[in-house]
Design an enzyme around this catalytic site. Structure first.
Site, PDB file in Angstrom:
ATOM      1  N   ASP A 106       6.951   5.644 -11.245  1.00 34.24           N
ATOM      2  CA  ASP A 106       7.959   4.966 -10.453  1.00 34.24           C
ATOM      3  C   ASP A 106       9.313   5.579 -10.788  1.00 34.24           C
ATOM      4  O   ASP A 106       9.448   6.290 -11.786  1.00 34.24           O
ATOM      5  CB  ASP A 106       7.932   3.467 -10.796  1.00 34.24           C
ATOM      6  N   LYS A 107      10.314   5.330  -9.945  1.00 36.00           N
ATOM      7  CA  LYS A 107      11.646   5.878 -10.221  1.00 36.00           C
ATOM      8  C   LYS A 107      12.587   4.838 -10.805  1.00 36.00           C
ATOM      9  O   LYS A 107      13.003   4.927 -11.944  1.00 36.00           O
ATOM     10  CB  LYS A 107      12.262   6.468  -8.947  1.00 36.00           C
ATOM     11  N   THR A 108      12.883   3.815 -10.007  1.00 36.40           N
ATOM     12  CA  THR A 108      13.896   2.845 -10.401  1.00 36.40           C
ATOM     13  C   THR A 108      13.426   2.042 -11.608  1.00 36.40           C
ATOM     14  O   THR A 108      12.398   1.386 -11.563  1.00 36.40           O
ATOM     15  CB  THR A 108      14.204   1.890  -9.237  1.00 36.40           C
TER      16      THR A 108
ATOM     17  N   LYS B 166       0.977   3.407  -3.221  1.00 33.98           N
ATOM     18  CA  LYS B 166       1.010   4.052  -4.541  1.00 33.98           C
ATOM     19  C   LYS B 166      -0.393   4.114  -5.133  1.00 33.98           C
ATOM     20  O   LYS B 166      -0.828   5.156  -5.637  1.00 33.98           O
ATOM     21  CB  LYS B 166       1.935   3.281  -5.487  1.00 33.98           C
TER      22      LYS B 166
ATOM     23  N   GLY C 122       9.844   3.464  -3.928  1.00 31.96           N
ATOM     24  CA  GLY C 122      10.178   2.739  -2.713  1.00 31.96           C
ATOM     25  C   GLY C 122      11.528   3.135  -2.154  1.00 31.96           C
ATOM     26  O   GLY C 122      11.898   2.704  -1.063  1.00 31.96           O
ATOM     27  N   ASP C 123      12.280   3.978  -2.890  1.00 35.05           N
ATOM     28  CA  ASP C 123      13.604   4.405  -2.434  1.00 35.05           C
ATOM     29  C   ASP C 123      13.490   5.479  -1.359  1.00 35.05           C
ATOM     30  O   ASP C 123      12.440   6.090  -1.162  1.00 35.05           O
ATOM     31  CB  ASP C 123      14.414   4.961  -3.605  1.00 35.05           C
TER      32      ASP C 123
END
Length: 1108
Positions: A376-378, A719, A656-657
């Site tokens: 994930d990123k955030t 995902k 999700g960005d």
């Protein structure tokens, strides 16, 4: 139907209780036993137990298999039960939460699990949303509510939801709400977080419902005193649970390999037993009749039946090729490696008092074989904290300082903002020249910060004089407005028609004429304001690539300078925005306003007409400059990704960005570099299309051809689908890492799930196999603990199979000398103690403490990790080599003692060539050789290893002399028949010479082979070990400055949502101005507050935190 339980129950809707556990009281025993007997070895031992209950073929007692089997099954069952009890506790904790439910005309406090579809519930500030609700009314103007969706999509910025006007009129009138009988027709339960389609029928009127009117389970109500909602989906039907994925029973690749090897061993065992049975039939026919005089056969048993019984007897005797202690030892090793992870102080995060935690004890060696990481990123790569770092104003860059030679210098002294009473004390900036420009009255600089204080959708709150709180929909906007606040342009308040700004200490009120809202196509937003002098100005900020296309030609020179600065900022991985303004003519504005009003009320093509008007007015603008905001990475993220890449681990980012944000972070964390040619960005729609249209292989093939893969705007379920796609078709070990509930499906789908305990709750941690506080610890988890765990397990298996095949094959050779009668070559007590006492601790010492190189060298040379990905240390070929090695050793260990004992006498002339003396010599030679092999296999010696080995040898001789003593024979005559054998044999020099010769012949070929192999084909491990012997410990790797990107820059910086501008312009907005509005982060103990930088801390809070 609202407030009609009997009607809704008739449709069989799911209730609101959830269940994540695997077992119940009644299903635990059968399901757990079924799972355990899926291991072929356990099924094999059950079969052996049945055989041992048949006296005609069993030469060993039934309890020799039953006791260890029950022990192993019990240990596994207790561990599984404990895990499931924890799941039950979590389920009960959630299901027993309380919420106010409207029942029989009054609010009753009910448990979540008792809430039904169609109930109306009341939520209050900071409460979790009970189920998927249709928002009916709220305490806020325009029936708005603010929700935090971190548990769903990982984003900590607030989202705005709005109820229908028709239901909003119900407000908090209990009688009106109890009389509400609207009917909702909607789509069936699904996992789409961003979509909802339905209609509400109320008083014969039909209203359209969309996602903006839904409150989803997992959200948290913020800054809203109360709201009422109608339950649409409950429990398992909610979008949160639809996205959570199923709990799967995870097994390592070693476990799968073991199942295959056990099948091969069964075949090998059957082959050996068949040979023994056939040879027994020939022997009985030719030689057996000569022995019937003193060893008569039982009645009814002939040569053929004897051969059949012999087959099963050898199945029992040779079963030690797969001893049950193997699985007990594997579980102990995994448990030990899990404790090492828990105890590692270098993975402890003191700021949050969070240690690393191995939440499962069955997957540790899998950490050494990871090929793909899905992140994930955030909150995982980033801290989700935005800071105003640099800016370019009128062609001059601010934020960096340079010495006389033009080199950038580190700045340690912060700018003093004490001259500004409304400044945020937490704001940090180091370039003093920018403050000097603002205070000197430079018009361009002041216009720059004036734009930042006006062009936004931030909502302010000021409970006390000077105590400002900003409710920013996106953290980017919060950072920019806070920067303007500190540099003297303080956004103080707003109404639907005005914006109040304190400009360098003076209050200025601007009339707000229009907000040209943001959307994903425009990638910009504008405001049109009238100043105190009546001047009309359009202020615009947005993606630099968009703004620069709409500038007046007179800005070309300034645009080139600003573009260079933008490239530099993008090279530092910052999120950039361009700022521009335009002075408007009064008559043109009047005409444009009229056309804007007509377009805004048009029933057809409303959006297109508004976009045309926006395009018309947002052109020929004057460039002011650019901002650079940093979405702070977690410490050590670029270095960790670089190290993992050197270890040939592929990292895919699933976020999700939107693409621009993900791309920006990709450059910042060193995943993307300018020299990369093959970078694959894929959107959620593309993923969904590929998965639904059977193009998944094309998607996978394209992604695997690229150096970096970033999937944007993907849902939690997508995902998981991407992870499963790689698992299924690449046959590689995968790891998923995330920190929010939106990552749970991905974490469950991967071979290894890692949860980061961050700002987004504990859902990811609770569903994970391993957890820690910072992404950088992943490097140590894989390159150190994972690699060591894999090496230890492989060495354990290789050594374990070697010692047990050698042990078992000596029975095979002895069969040629005992008429294939299934007689054992060893003393029965030696057979009992061999795996449980004599060799148990030394092999555990090897498997728990072994290191080829220490942790510093492991991190210094990530390439050491690659053999695990290729499964080089233990595979089918390694197993075959192990069996061949065992065959050779067993031949030596049987025939050398046999030859030395054949027709041999003691020094005093007495006979020593008997079965008991030979058995003692053979088993002593075996034990010495397997310990010698252990010495050769061990690279890292500890005091515990030494103790285990030498103590085991001492215990062997102590037990042997005790059991072979005359006293034990007199007490238990039938149990200890080897009376005096140890004294009779072990005091003879030729016996010890035989032991030495056997050991030498077994060990020398191994030493010679390994020496030649290292000289001719050294592995990376051999080279690093040789280097480690010659050199001192390597220093910890310094944190290197990442290379800048030169030409590429981000497209857009906002994490912004469309439609918020219309809300702040509404004529009904803030009608409830006297009603108490809550601060954005009024729960002071929230980790979000503690981890936020300068943006949302108030002056009062800061002074309180600094007071003793």
């Amino acid at each position: 139907r609202a407030n009609d339980r009997s009607f809704n129950l008739s449709h069989g809707y799911a209730n609101n209780a959830i269940r994540t556990s695997k077992y119940s009281i009644f299903t635990f025993l059968p399901l757990n036993l079924f799972e355990q007997f899926r291991r072929l070895a356990n099924a094999y031992f059950l079969f052996l137990l049945i055989l041992q209950l048949i006296p005609q073929i069993s030469s060993l007692s039934w309890f020799t298999t039953a006791v260890p089997l029950v022990f192993v099954l019990s240990i596994s069952a207790v561990k599984d039960a404990n895990d499931d009890i924890n799941r039950h506790k979590c389920d009960r904790q959630v299901n027993n939460r309380k919420v106010d439910v409207l029942m029989d005309g009054q609010l009753k406090n009910e448990k979540w699990m008792n809430v039904q579809v169609g109930d109306i519930v009341k939520l209050e500030n900071n409460e979790f949303v009970t189920a998927d609700l249709l928002l009916l009314s709220s305490s806020e103007p325009l029936n708005l509510v603010y929700v935090e969706t971190a548990e769903l999509d990982g984003e900590t910025n607030l989202k705005v939801k709005q109820a229908l006007t028709a239901t909003g009129e119900l407000e908090d009138n209990i009688e009106a709400l109890a009389a509400f009988n609207g009917e909702v027709r909607c789509e069936p339960p699904n996992n789409r977080l961003d979509k909802f389609k339905g209609t509400l029928t109320m008083n014969d009127d039909i209203y359209a419902l969309d996602n903006d009117k839904m409150l989803l389970r997992g959200c948290t109500l913020r800054n809203t005193e109360w709201c009422f909602g109608l339950v649409i989906f409950g429990g398992p039907d909610t979008k949160l649970m639809q996205n959570s994925g199923k709990s799967v029973f995870k097994r390592t690749s070693i476990d799968h390999l073991m199942n295959i090897l056990v099948l091969c061993i069964f075949g090998f065992l059957g082959f050996m037993c068949a040979i023994m049975a056939i040879l027994n039939a020939f022997w009985e026919a030719s030689e057996g009749s000569l022995f019937t005089v003193f060893l008569p056969r039982e009645a009814g048993i002939d040569a053929h039946l004897s051969s059949f019984l012999t087959f099963w007897s050898y199945v029992i005797i040779l079963n030690t090729v797969v001893p049950i202690s193997l699985y007990v030892s594997m579980e102990v090793i995994r448990l030990g490696n899990s404790f090492f992870i828990n105890w590692d102080r270098k993975m402890y995060y003191p700021k949050n008092d969070t240690p690393a935690q191995a939440r499962t004890t069955t997957l540790s060696e899998e950490l050494g074989q990871i090929k793909y990481i899905f992140s994930d990123k955030t909150g995982t790569l980033t801290q989700n904290i935005m800071t105003f770092n640099k800016c370019s104003i009128n062609g001059k860059a601010y934020g960096d300082l340079y010495d006389f030679s033009g080199q950038r210098v580190e700045i340690t002294e912060r700018v003093d903002f004490s001259w500004n009473n409304l400044a945020d004390p937490k704001f940090s900036f180091h370039d003093h020249s920018l403050v000097e420009m603002v205070r000197s009255g430079n018009p361009e600089t002041q216009e720059f910060f004036r734009l930042l204080s006006l062009c936004h959708t931030v909502m302010p709150e000021e409970k006390k004089e000077g105590e400002l709180n900003y409710q920013a929909q996106s953290p980017d906007e919060g950072a920019l407005v806070t920067a303007a606040r500190n540099f003297g342009f303080v956004f103080r308040s707003r109404t639907p028609e005005t914006i109040t700004v304190i400009e360098m200490g003076k209050q200025v009120i601007y009339k707000l004429l229009a907000v040209l809202d943001f959307n994903n196509v425009r990638k910009r937003m504008s405001v049109i304001v009238r100043g105190p002098e009546g001047k009309l100005t359009l202020y615009c900020k947005g993606a630099d690539t968009i703004i620069l296309e709409r500038l007046d030609p007179s800005c070309n020179k300034l645009m080139k300078l600003t573009t260079n600065h933008l490239n530099e900022y993008a090279g530092d991985g910052l999120r950039t925005l361009a700022l521009a303004y335009k002075d408007l003519d009064e008559s043109y504005m009047k005409d444009w306003t009229q056309r804007h009003h007509e377009a805004s009320i048009a029933m057809e093509e409303r959006e297109e007409k508004l976009d045309e008007l926006y395009e018309e007015i947002e052109k020929d603008m004057m460039l002011l400059g650019a901002t650079a905001v940093e979405d702070k990475l977690q410490d050590g993220v670029p270095q960790t990704i670089e190290q993992l890449a050197k270890a040939d681990i592929k990292i895919w980012v699933l976020t999700g960005d939107k693409q621009e944000t993900a791309e920006n972070i990709g450059y910042s964390c060193n995943m993307l570099r300018e020299e990369m040619k093959d970078v694959f960005f894929v959107s959620a729609n593309t993923v969904a299309f590929a998965l639904e249209k059977n193009l998944r292989l094309e998607l996978l093939r394209t992604a695997c051809m690229c150096q970096t893969v970033i999937c944007c705007r993907v849902t939690p379920l997508q995902k998981a689908q991407v992870v499963q796609l790689v698992k299924k078709y690449k046959q590689a070990v995968t790891l998923a890492i995330g920190d929010g509930a939106n990552d749970v499906s991905m974490i469950k789908a991967a071979h290894i799930g890692v949860g980061i305990s961050g700002q987004e709750g504990m859902q990811a941690v609770l569903s994970s196999d391993f957890s820690f506080a910072q992404f950088r610890y992943l490097q140590r988890l894989l390159l150190v603990h994972g690699r060591w765990s894999y090496i230890r397990m492989c060495k354990f298996l290789g050594y374990f199979f070697y010692k047990n095949f050698t042990f078992t094959l000596m029975h095979f050779w002895y069969a040629f000398f005992c008429g294939f009668s299934a007689q054992t070559v060893y003393d029965e007590w030696f057979i009992t103690f061999y795996n449980t006492i004599y060799t148990a601790l030394p092999v555990l010492g090897l498997s728990l403490f072994e290191q080829d190189v220490n942790d510093r060298w492991s991190l210094q040379h990530p390439q050491l990790y690659t053999p695990g990905q290729k499964n080089q240390y233990f595979n089918k070929k390694a197993f075959v080599r192990c069996v061949m090695h065992s065959c050779y050793s067993s031949l030596i260990l049987f025939f050398i003692p046999w030859a030395s004992m054949h027709d041999t006498v003691r020094d005093d002339g007495k006979d020593i060539a008997d079965y008991q003396s030979f058995a003692l010599l053979a088993q002593t030679c075996l034990l010495i050789v397997v310990f010698a092999q252990l010495f050769l296999d061990t690279y890292y010696w500890t005091a515990i290893n030494q103790l285990f080995v030498w103590a085991s040898i001492a215990v062997y001789f102590a037990i042997t002399f005790t059991m072979y003593s005359s006293g034990m024979f007199l007490i238990f005559t039938s149990a200890f028949p080897f009376t005096g054998t140890a004294r009779n044999s072990l005091n003879q020099p030729n016996v010890w010479l035989t032991i030495f010769l056997s050991s030498l012949l077994c060990v020398l070929p191994v030493v010679a082979f390994r020496f030649i192999l290292i000289q001719l084909r050294p592995t990376i491990n051999d080279e690093v070990r040789a280097k480690a012997r010659k050199e001192a410990l390597p220093a910890p790797a310094p944190r290197r400055t990442l290379k800048k990107r030169i030409t590429r820059r981000s497209g857009y910086a906002f994490s912004h949502s469309q439609g918020y501008g219309a809300l702040v312009m509404s004529q009904k907005f803030l009608l409830k101005g006297h009603m108490r509005r809550l601060a954005l982060f009024d729960h002071r103990d929230s980790p979000m507050v503690q981890n936020q930088p300068q943006h949302y801390r108030t002056i009062t809070e800061e002074s309180e935190s600094q007071s003793p």
